[in-house]
Enzyme design. Structure first.
Site, PDB file in Angstrom:
ATOM      1  N   LYS A 111      54.095  23.108  18.360  1.00 24.98           N
ATOM      2  CA  LYS A 111      53.612  24.274  17.588  1.00 24.98           C
ATOM      3  C   LYS A 111      53.244  23.883  16.164  1.00 24.98           C
ATOM      4  O   LYS A 111      52.215  24.302  15.626  1.00 24.98           O
ATOM      5  CB  LYS A 111      54.704  25.369  17.545  1.00 24.98           C
ATOM      6  CG  LYS A 111      55.055  25.929  18.908  1.00 24.98           C
ATOM      7  CD  LYS A 111      56.192  26.923  18.818  1.00 24.98           C
ATOM      8  CE  LYS A 111      57.523  26.292  18.476  1.00 24.98           C
ATOM      9  NZ  LYS A 111      58.080  25.415  19.510  1.00 24.98           N
TER      10      LYS A 111
ATOM     11  N   GLN B  67      60.760  28.108  18.497  1.00 23.72           N
ATOM     12  CA  GLN B  67      61.330  28.061  19.853  1.00 23.72           C
ATOM     13  C   GLN B  67      60.223  28.267  20.904  1.00 23.72           C
ATOM     14  O   GLN B  67      59.076  27.997  20.623  1.00 23.72           O
ATOM     15  CB  GLN B  67      62.459  29.101  20.022  1.00 23.72           C
ATOM     16  CG  GLN B  67      63.742  28.752  19.259  1.00 23.72           C
ATOM     17  CD  GLN B  67      63.705  29.137  17.789  1.00 23.72           C
ATOM     18  OE1 GLN B  67      63.401  30.257  17.436  1.00 23.72           O
ATOM     19  NE2 GLN B  67      64.019  28.202  16.907  1.00 23.72           N
TER      20      GLN B  67
ATOM     21  N   GLY C 233      62.428  22.932  14.563  1.00 24.95           N
ATOM     22  CA  GLY C 233      62.080  21.633  13.981  1.00 24.95           C
ATOM     23  C   GLY C 233      60.635  21.362  14.311  1.00 24.95           C
ATOM     24  O   GLY C 233      60.290  21.145  15.464  1.00 24.95           O
ATOM     25  N   HIS C 234      59.774  21.455  13.312  1.00 24.04           N
ATOM     26  CA  HIS C 234      58.346  21.297  13.531  1.00 24.04           C
ATOM     27  C   HIS C 234      57.866  20.042  12.808  1.00 24.04           C
ATOM     28  O   HIS C 234      58.026  19.921  11.596  1.00 24.04           O
ATOM     29  CB  HIS C 234      57.589  22.542  13.040  1.00 24.04           C
ATOM     30  CG  HIS C 234      58.003  23.800  13.744  1.00 24.04           C
ATOM     31  ND1 HIS C 234      57.613  25.052  13.351  1.00 24.04           N
ATOM     32  CD2 HIS C 234      58.771  23.996  14.848  1.00 24.04           C
ATOM     33  CE1 HIS C 234      58.135  25.950  14.171  1.00 24.04           C
ATOM     34  NE2 HIS C 234      58.842  25.339  15.079  1.00 24.04           N
TER      35      HIS C 234
ATOM     36  N   ASP D 201      59.546  22.961  21.212  1.00 24.91           N
ATOM     37  CA  ASP D 201      59.064  21.600  20.967  1.00 24.91           C
ATOM     38  C   ASP D 201      57.767  21.289  21.706  1.00 24.91           C
ATOM     39  O   ASP D 201      57.524  20.157  22.124  1.00 24.91           O
ATOM     40  CB  ASP D 201      60.150  20.558  21.352  1.00 24.91           C
ATOM     41  CG  ASP D 201      61.449  20.828  20.629  1.00 24.91           C
ATOM     42  OD1 ASP D 201      61.397  21.241  19.463  1.00 24.91           O
ATOM     43  OD2 ASP D 201      62.517  20.623  21.235  1.00 24.91           O
TER      44      ASP D 201
HETATM   45  P1  GDP Z   1      57.392  22.142  17.771  1.00 21.05           P
HETATM   46  O1  GDP Z   1      58.840  22.430  17.602  1.00 21.05           O
HETATM   47  O2  GDP Z   1      56.759  22.959  18.823  1.00 21.05           O
HETATM   48  O3  GDP Z   1      56.620  22.190  16.480  1.00 21.05           O
HETATM   49  O4  GDP Z   1      57.319  20.643  18.283  1.00 21.05           O
HETATM   50  P2  GDP Z   1      58.131  19.374  17.690  1.00 21.05           P
HETATM   51  O5  GDP Z   1      57.508  19.001  16.404  1.00 21.05           O
HETATM   52  O6  GDP Z   1      59.591  19.640  17.727  1.00 21.05           O
HETATM   53  O7  GDP Z   1      57.874  18.326  18.829  1.00 21.05           O
HETATM   54  C1  GDP Z   1      56.602  17.889  19.159  1.00 21.05           C
HETATM   55  C2  GDP Z   1      56.526  16.365  18.903  1.00 21.05           C
HETATM   56  O8  GDP Z   1      55.401  15.853  19.551  1.00 21.05           O
HETATM   57  C3  GDP Z   1      56.366  16.018  17.446  1.00 21.05           C
HETATM   58  O9  GDP Z   1      57.015  14.807  17.190  1.00 21.05           O
HETATM   59  C4  GDP Z   1      54.865  15.869  17.270  1.00 21.05           C
HETATM   60  O10 GDP Z   1      54.514  14.968  16.237  1.00 21.05           O
HETATM   61  C5  GDP Z   1      54.477  15.312  18.607  1.00 21.05           C
HETATM   62  N1  GDP Z   1      53.144  15.717  19.103  1.00 21.05           N
HETATM   63  C6  GDP Z   1      52.489  16.893  18.923  1.00 21.05           C
HETATM   64  N2  GDP Z   1      51.322  16.890  19.611  1.00 21.05           N
HETATM   65  C7  GDP Z   1      51.275  15.701  20.249  1.00 21.05           C
HETATM   66  C8  GDP Z   1      50.333  15.112  21.154  1.00 21.05           C
HETATM   67  O11 GDP Z   1      49.316  15.690  21.529  1.00 21.05           O
HETATM   68  N3  GDP Z   1      50.623  13.855  21.621  1.00 21.05           N
HETATM   69  C9  GDP Z   1      51.755  13.181  21.269  1.00 21.05           C
HETATM   70  N4  GDP Z   1      51.961  11.967  21.765  1.00 21.05           N
HETATM   71  N5  GDP Z   1      52.658  13.711  20.418  1.00 21.05           N
HETATM   72  C10 GDP Z   1      52.421  14.954  19.932  1.00 21.05           C
HETATM   73  P1  IMO Z   2      61.333  24.635  17.901  1.00 27.51           P
HETATM   74  O1  IMO Z   2      60.806  25.701  17.008  1.00 27.51           O
HETATM   75  C1  IMO Z   2      63.926  23.501  21.210  1.00 27.51           C
HETATM   76  C2  IMO Z   2      67.647  25.759  21.675  1.00 27.51           C
HETATM   77  C3  IMO Z   2      68.943  25.001  21.433  1.00 27.51           C
HETATM   78  C4  IMO Z   2      69.860  25.727  22.400  1.00 27.51           C
HETATM   79  C5  IMO Z   2      69.376  27.172  22.306  1.00 27.51           C
HETATM   80  C6  IMO Z   2      70.190  28.046  21.375  1.00 27.51           C
HETATM   81  O2  IMO Z   2      61.441  23.303  17.266  1.00 27.51           O
HETATM   82  O3  IMO Z   2      60.602  24.621  19.201  1.00 27.51           O
HETATM   83  P2  IMO Z   2      70.339  28.221  18.730  1.00 27.51           P
HETATM   84  O4  IMO Z   2      70.778  27.212  17.705  1.00 27.51           O
HETATM   85  O5  IMO Z   2      68.964  28.742  18.539  1.00 27.51           O
HETATM   86  O6  IMO Z   2      71.335  29.328  18.912  1.00 27.51           O
HETATM   87  O7  IMO Z   2      70.365  27.400  20.126  1.00 27.51           O
HETATM   88  O8  IMO Z   2      68.046  27.111  21.842  1.00 27.51           O
HETATM   89  N1  IMO Z   2      66.673  25.699  20.567  1.00 27.51           N
HETATM   90  C7  IMO Z   2      65.563  24.963  20.578  1.00 27.51           C
HETATM   91  N2  IMO Z   2      65.106  24.073  21.490  1.00 27.51           N
HETATM   92  N3  IMO Z   2      63.190  23.768  20.117  1.00 27.51           N
HETATM   93  C8  IMO Z   2      63.618  24.675  19.205  1.00 27.51           C
HETATM   94  O9  IMO Z   2      62.856  25.078  18.176  1.00 27.51           O
HETATM   95  C9  IMO Z   2      64.877  25.294  19.393  1.00 27.51           C
HETATM   96  N4  IMO Z   2      65.605  26.191  18.700  1.00 27.51           N
HETATM   97  C10 IMO Z   2      66.688  26.446  19.434  1.00 27.51           C
HETATM   98  O10 IMO Z   2      68.815  23.631  21.744  1.00 27.51           O
HETATM   99  O11 IMO Z   2      69.605  25.289  23.718  1.00 27.51           O
HETATM  100 MG    MG Z   3      60.669  21.460  17.570  1.00 32.25          MG
END
Ligand code: GDP
Ligand code: IMO
Ligand code: MG
Length: 431
Positions: A16, A225, A40-41, A13
């Site tokens: 990416k 991840q 979850g992106h 998170d």
């Molecule tokens: P990922 O799993 O690495 O793709 O990240 P996620 O999408 O799960 O979580 C990142 C969250 O932060 C998302 O809700 C994005 O919309 C948000 N986000 C990404 N870059 C920025 C930033 O520079 N500032 C803020 N405030 N939010 C951001």
């Molecule tokens: P993105 O791509 C954050 C965590 C789960 C748990 C552990 C194992 O959005 O960054 P799993 O279901 O993979 O066997 O769970 O890994 N986890 C993540 N945490 N971002 C993710 O993906 C994750 N994918 C798995 O919360 O701790």
């Molecule tokens: Mg994510």
């Protein structure tokens, strides 16, 4: 031509999806190489929010080839639903724009059931806090040589044999956990029904990528991840079940290591973690709460509140090393606006001894206390900044200090969820 791998350098998170979407303008092909729909992106483009799990973040831009590589575990029913949902948002998906490696192992409903049953049967301290989507059991079956793979969907006899092989392993396991035996014929029927929906995207991805590379096409590998969730280098056993590090991009798509020219580590300006496991800089106070609120730190997949803490430079230095990170994209800098003082973890104290990395042994990890350095915060807003000149001096100082501590330069900065609120310092695709 340069190919770029994007990997998470913390516990996931990091942002990416946003960075991959931004960079995809410069790429021809965007390829996922590990993980599954546990990812979850979130992408925000002109206020419109797109949430992706299994599909590469490049699909939203259009006109690019998106690839699901063999290193991924794929839930076919989830994929079909995700494609439908994203189509409703106006994104076009067709066999011309999406390819799935024929040797990709499938996540079956029995994997999710096993994942959830194990978690429910675990006590506090042993629970992993998985996403419950069957990722672990699906990878177990892959290395256990009992997966149903994409190519198996094309032939009924093979499909049946593969299912029977999996059942031989799963039924005794289910019995032990008190789950009813698998409805073999029902499962085969379900797979036969979904087969054409998946087979239309199936391709020898290794070959397609090799041909494209020869033609000078640019490939952007999208990690899911983060390195601290890596099956080898993460905080085991509180990890996911795949290799997350950049080296996996090659094996997870069928390319040699020479195909990787630039490794971009995605790093959040503070730290978060979803699920159980060690987290040395975790904050259980008003600062932690503020990070969670300002950063909207709720999991995209499970909706769980993310644990929040200060930036851990020792951990990021470590993850940059194991992935061979060439440069980082520092995200969510804007979330730090308005803190009087910021803390950065520069190492750990273990039984009176100073360490500059997190040890592997679980008991030592638990005894490590962070050693902090304090740095002045800033009151100005960095939200939406699109150039260095828009950043307050104290924010620049924070970024520079991070670069020094992790021994890696900042190639990009992100200052809001919006696609264009991004500062490019070094173009990862530049030859
Ligand atoms: P990922 O799993 O690495 O793709 O990240 P996620 O999408 O799960 O979580 C990142 C969250 O932060 C998302 O809700 C994005 O919309 C948000 N986000 C990404 N870059 C920025 C930033 O520079 N500032 C803020 N405030 N939010 C951001
Ligand atoms: P993105 O791509 C954050 C965590 C789960 C748990 C552990 C194992 O959005 O960054 P799993 O279901 O993979 O066997 O769970 O890994 N986890 C993540 N945490 N971002 C993710 O993906 C994750 N994918 C798995 O919360 O701790
Ligand atoms: Mg994510």
């Amino acid at each position: 031509m340069a190919n770029v791998v994007v990997v998470g350098a913390q516990w996931g998170d990091e942002g990416k999806g946003k960075i991959v979407d931004w960079l995809s303008e410069r790429a021809d092909i965007i390829a996922r190489f590990q993980g599954g729909h546990n990812a979850g992106h979130t992408l925000v483009i002109d206020g419109k929010v797109y949430k992706l799990n299994a599909l590469p973040s490049g699909v939203v831009r259009g006109g690019k080839l998106s690839v699901i590589g063999n290193g991924v575990v794929l839930d076919p029913w989830h994929l079909v639903t995700e494609i439908e949902k994203i189509r409703e948002q106006g994104v076009e998906i067709s066999p011309e724009t999406l390819m799935i490696a024929e040797n990709t192992p499938l996540i079956l409903p029995i994997h999710g059931e096993l994942d959830r049953a194990r978690e429910e049967a675990s006590s506090k301290g042993t629970k992993i806090g998985t996403t419950g989507r069957g990722i672990g059991p699906a990878y177990e079956d892959k290395v256990g040589r009992r997966s149903v793979r994409v190519a198996d969907l094309a032939d009924e006899a093979t499909l049946t044999a593969r299912v029977d092989r999996a059942l031989q392993h799963h039924d005794p396991l289910r019995k032990g956990l008190g789950i009813e035996p698998i409805d073999r014929d029902g499962l085969i029927a379900q797979l036969k029904e979904i087969a054409p929906e998946i087979l239309k995207y199936a391709a020898p991805v290794w070959k397609v990528l090799a041909e494209n590379r020869k033609q000078g096409k640019r490939i952007l590998f999208e990690g899911a991840q983060g390195s601290l969730l890596d099956i080898d280098f993460g905080t085991y056993p509180f990890v996911t079940s795949s290799n997350v590090v950049a080296g996996q991009a090659a094996a997870g798509t069928g390319m040699g290591p020479g195909a990787i020219d630039f490794v971009l580590g995605i790093v959040k300006a503070y730290t978060t973690r979803v699920g159980e496991g060690p987290f040395p800089t975790e904050l259980d106070d008003a600062d932690g709460q503020r990070l969670g609120e300002r950063g909207r730190e709720f999991g995209t997949v499970t909706g769980r509140k993310r644990r929040c803490g200060w930036f851990d430079a020792a951990l990021v230095r470590q993850t940059c090393a194991v992935s061979g990170v060439s440069g980082i994209a520092l995200t969510k800098l804007d979330v730090l606006d308005g803190f009087d003082v910021l803390k950065i973890c520069v190492g750990y104290d273990l039984d009176g001894k100073r360490l500059d990395y997190l040890p592997t042994a679980a008991d030592e990890q638990a005894r490590c206390t962070p050693v902090y350095e304090e740095i002045e915060g800033w009151n100005e807003s960095t939200e939406g900044a699109r150039s260095w000149a828009d950043l307050p001096a104290a924010a620049i100082k924070y970024v520079r200090r991070i670069e020094e501590l992790i021994d890696c330069p900042v190639a990009m900065l992100s200052t809001s969820p919006e696609r264009e609120d991004t500062i490019l310092v070094t173009d990862p695709f530049a030859d």
